[in-house]
Write a protein that holds these residues in place. Structure first.
Motif, PDB file in Angstrom:
ATOM      1  N   ALA A 226     -10.005  20.293  39.811  1.00 24.42           N
ATOM      2  CA  ALA A 226      -8.635  20.547  40.266  1.00 24.42           C
ATOM      3  C   ALA A 226      -7.757  19.322  40.046  1.00 24.42           C
ATOM      4  O   ALA A 226      -6.611  19.431  39.570  1.00 24.42           O
ATOM      5  N   GLY A 227      -8.280  18.147  40.378  1.00 23.37           N
ATOM      6  CA  GLY A 227      -7.515  16.916  40.164  1.00 23.37           C
ATOM      7  C   GLY A 227      -7.166  16.698  38.704  1.00 23.37           C
ATOM      8  O   GLY A 227      -6.046  16.290  38.367  1.00 23.37           O
ATOM      9  N   PHE A 228      -8.117  16.981  37.823  1.00 20.42           N
ATOM     10  CA  PHE A 228      -7.857  16.855  36.387  1.00 20.42           C
ATOM     11  C   PHE A 228      -6.853  17.906  35.931  1.00 20.42           C
ATOM     12  O   PHE A 228      -5.984  17.620  35.110  1.00 20.42           O
ATOM     13  N   ALA A 229      -6.953  19.116  36.477  1.00 16.54           N
ATOM     14  CA  ALA A 229      -6.156  20.242  35.994  1.00 16.54           C
ATOM     15  C   ALA A 229      -4.667  20.061  36.233  1.00 16.54           C
ATOM     16  O   ALA A 229      -3.856  20.568  35.460  1.00 16.54           O
ATOM     17  N   TRP A 230      -4.280  19.356  37.293  1.00 20.25           N
ATOM     18  CA  TRP A 230      -2.843  19.181  37.505  1.00 20.25           C
ATOM     19  C   TRP A 230      -2.371  17.766  37.138  1.00 20.25           C
ATOM     20  O   TRP A 230      -1.250  17.394  37.422  1.00 20.25           O
TER      21      TRP A 230
END
Length: 514
Positions: free
Chosen positions: A397-401
């Motif tokens: 999730a951290g990478f995705a945004w």
């Protein structure tokens, strides 16, 4: 100013525009270029975990995997198996340099079309493969196709979108990548259950679908005003600008594009020019963003999620299902970036995402180390395994945004027209080179570093977060042809930017070009 603050360089131009259906549709269709990249990212890891595929092409890996006494960290360690995955990215690296010329001379859309066509040929080779040689030829063709698409699509989106929405529209490319990953993991989940052992052929062969989508999309897309001007179609560019901005009052933006094109025409050797001191900020940032993006460790999850989950004790079906879940979470969280990047900016997402990934990577490595041990013969219970999956989802999730979408957005928007195609080629080449290294070395690194592999990537996440804090200026809402204002205002990069470079329309700037 150490944090990349912006010093006022005068008023920023406010171009007239409204959000038109045409610009929305063209950017939506243009983002299809990300589907081929995402589909391949998602499909390869699942296929390499399927027993019928391994038994037919990599029997030594199959027998090692079946050995219950084998060190779990080393179950899949095979240079030939990793070459199946990584060869694509080496091919994409090479093709990105050819794609730079095609994108500049023939336009962004034809570079996208060619990428889809080559990818289609590669999917046919892989789907009908009879031996490892056919697999590798197919992977190389897929790589050439991805190199062309990744070079042209982010530039296309950045040039078509209005300045205040450029971030959201450009992130459509990353959304398409993640959507491709999710579709691929779902397909793998079901094809792995097909009796007869040919499910992997369906998984690899269905790559033809996103390839056809990008080809058809490229045929119906208009070219960008920037590209039309660059190729001498001035009146067509003016009309296209009116259509995508939804107003007749586009003269100010049009003249800025004309000026940028005139400056670009003075540059006879963009590869030589990008090495000049005046372009040092763009060169450094364009190199290090894809470098750090790959060393976040995200592709360990993307490429080898099913393999990794099997290593942690999941069955094949459960491993594929877990990979599908992480892909869906990545897709949903990418939309967070779509709705926040133009409001809160690029820097805050980069920094927040980096901190989130750092914490979760350390936690994952520590938990695996405690429960699985150094020898890889320990046992991870169901609760601990589910906790690891949850931590991986938080990491994703951290990478995705943050680093996922912004790794493509920022390099595509920071360079002036005269070096833009060369800069994007560097972005793709660096991305593909380190993607190749991670893909080729991951299984060996997992075998030798064991749970320490997550700490290895965590160190790079820490370094890159510090790097972005000090050296990345904020670029939100800045017209793409006025981006030199950002560099001139930065506490460190300002020394490289000549004063005349921030004055749009200055004749002196042309005299500085080679």
């Amino acid at each position: 100013m150490a944090g990349g603050a912006f010093v006022d360089q005068g008023p920023v131009r406010e171009y007239n525009y409204r959000l038109t259906p045409k610009v929305f549709v063209t950017c939506f269709v243009g983002a299809f270029g990300g589907l081929i990249f995402g589909y391949d990212l998602g499909i390869s890891g699942g296929v390499t975990s399927m027993k019928p595929f391994l038994k037919e092409f990599f029997p030594h890996v199959y027998h090692k995997m079946e050995n219950a006494h084998e060190n779990e960290y080393c179950r899949f360690d095979s240079e030939l198996l990793t070459l199946f995955t990584s060869s694509l990215y080496l091919a994409a690296l090479v093709s990105s340099f050819f794609a730079s010329t095609v994108t500049r001379v023939f336009g962004r859309k034809w570079s996208m079309f060619l990428g889809g066509l080559i990818f289609l040929l590669g999917s046919a080779f892989n789907g009908f493969a009879k031996n490892v040689a056919m697999l590798l030829i197919g992977r190389i063709l897929l790589g050439f196709g991805i190199g062309f698409a990744n070079q042209s699509v982010p530039v296309y989106l950045s040039e078509m979108a209005p300045p205040n929405l450029r971030g959201a529209f450009n992130i459509g490319f990353q959304v398409a990548i993640i959507f491709g990953i999710v579709v691929a993991t779902i397909i793998n989940y079901f094809t792995a259950q097909i009796k007869g052992g040919y499910g992997w052929r369906i998984s690899l062969g269905l790559a033809c679908v996103p390839a056809i989508m990008i080809m058809v999309g490229a045929l119906i897309l208009p070219d960008t005003p920037n590209s039309l001007i660059e190729r001498g179609h001035t009146e067509k560019a003016r009309e296209m600008l009116r259509q995508i901005r939804g107003t007749e009052h586009v003269e100010e933006e049009f003249q800025d594009l004309i000026y940028a094109s005139e400056v670009a025409k003075q540059v006879k050797h963009p590869w030589k020019n990008i090495m000049l001191p005046r372009y040092r900020p763009q060169l450094i940032i364009t190199f290090f963003i894809p470098f750090f993006q790959q060393l976040t460790g995200i592709n360990v999850i993307t490429f080898y999620a099913p393999v990794l989950f099997q290593t942690l004790g999941f069955g094949n079906k459960a491993a594929l299902f877990s990979a599908m879940v992480t892909g869906i979470i990545e897709l949903l969280c990418t939309f967070v970036s779509v709705f926040t990047v133009d409001r809160y900016g690029r820097r805050v997402l980069f920094l927040q995402g980096g901190i989130q990934m750092l914490i979760t990577q350390i936690a994952i490595g520590a938990l695996i180390g405690v429960k699985f041990g150094v020898t890889g013969t320990g046992n991870i219970g169901k609760t601990d395994a589910n906790l690891i999956v949850a931590l991986i989802c938080i990491y994703v999730a951290g990478f995705a945004w943050s680093w996922g979408p912004l790794g493509w957005l920022v390099p595509s928007e920071i360079s002036p027209l005269e070096i833009r195609s060369a800069a994007q080629a560097i972005n793709v080449a660096v991305n593909m080179f380190f993607t190749f290294l991670v893909a080729q070395l991951f299984l060996t690194m997992l075998c030798h570093l064991k749970f320490g592999l997550f700490f290895f990537f965590a160190v790079f996440v820490l370094i890159m977060t510090i790097f972005m804090y000090f050296l990345l200026p904020e670029t939100k809402n800045m017209p793409i042809e006025e981006m030199n204002r950002v560099w001139k205002a930065h506490w460190f990069w300002g020394r490289f930017i000549p004063d005349e470079a921030v004055s749009v329309g200055s004749a002196e700037m042309q005299e500085k070009t080679v």
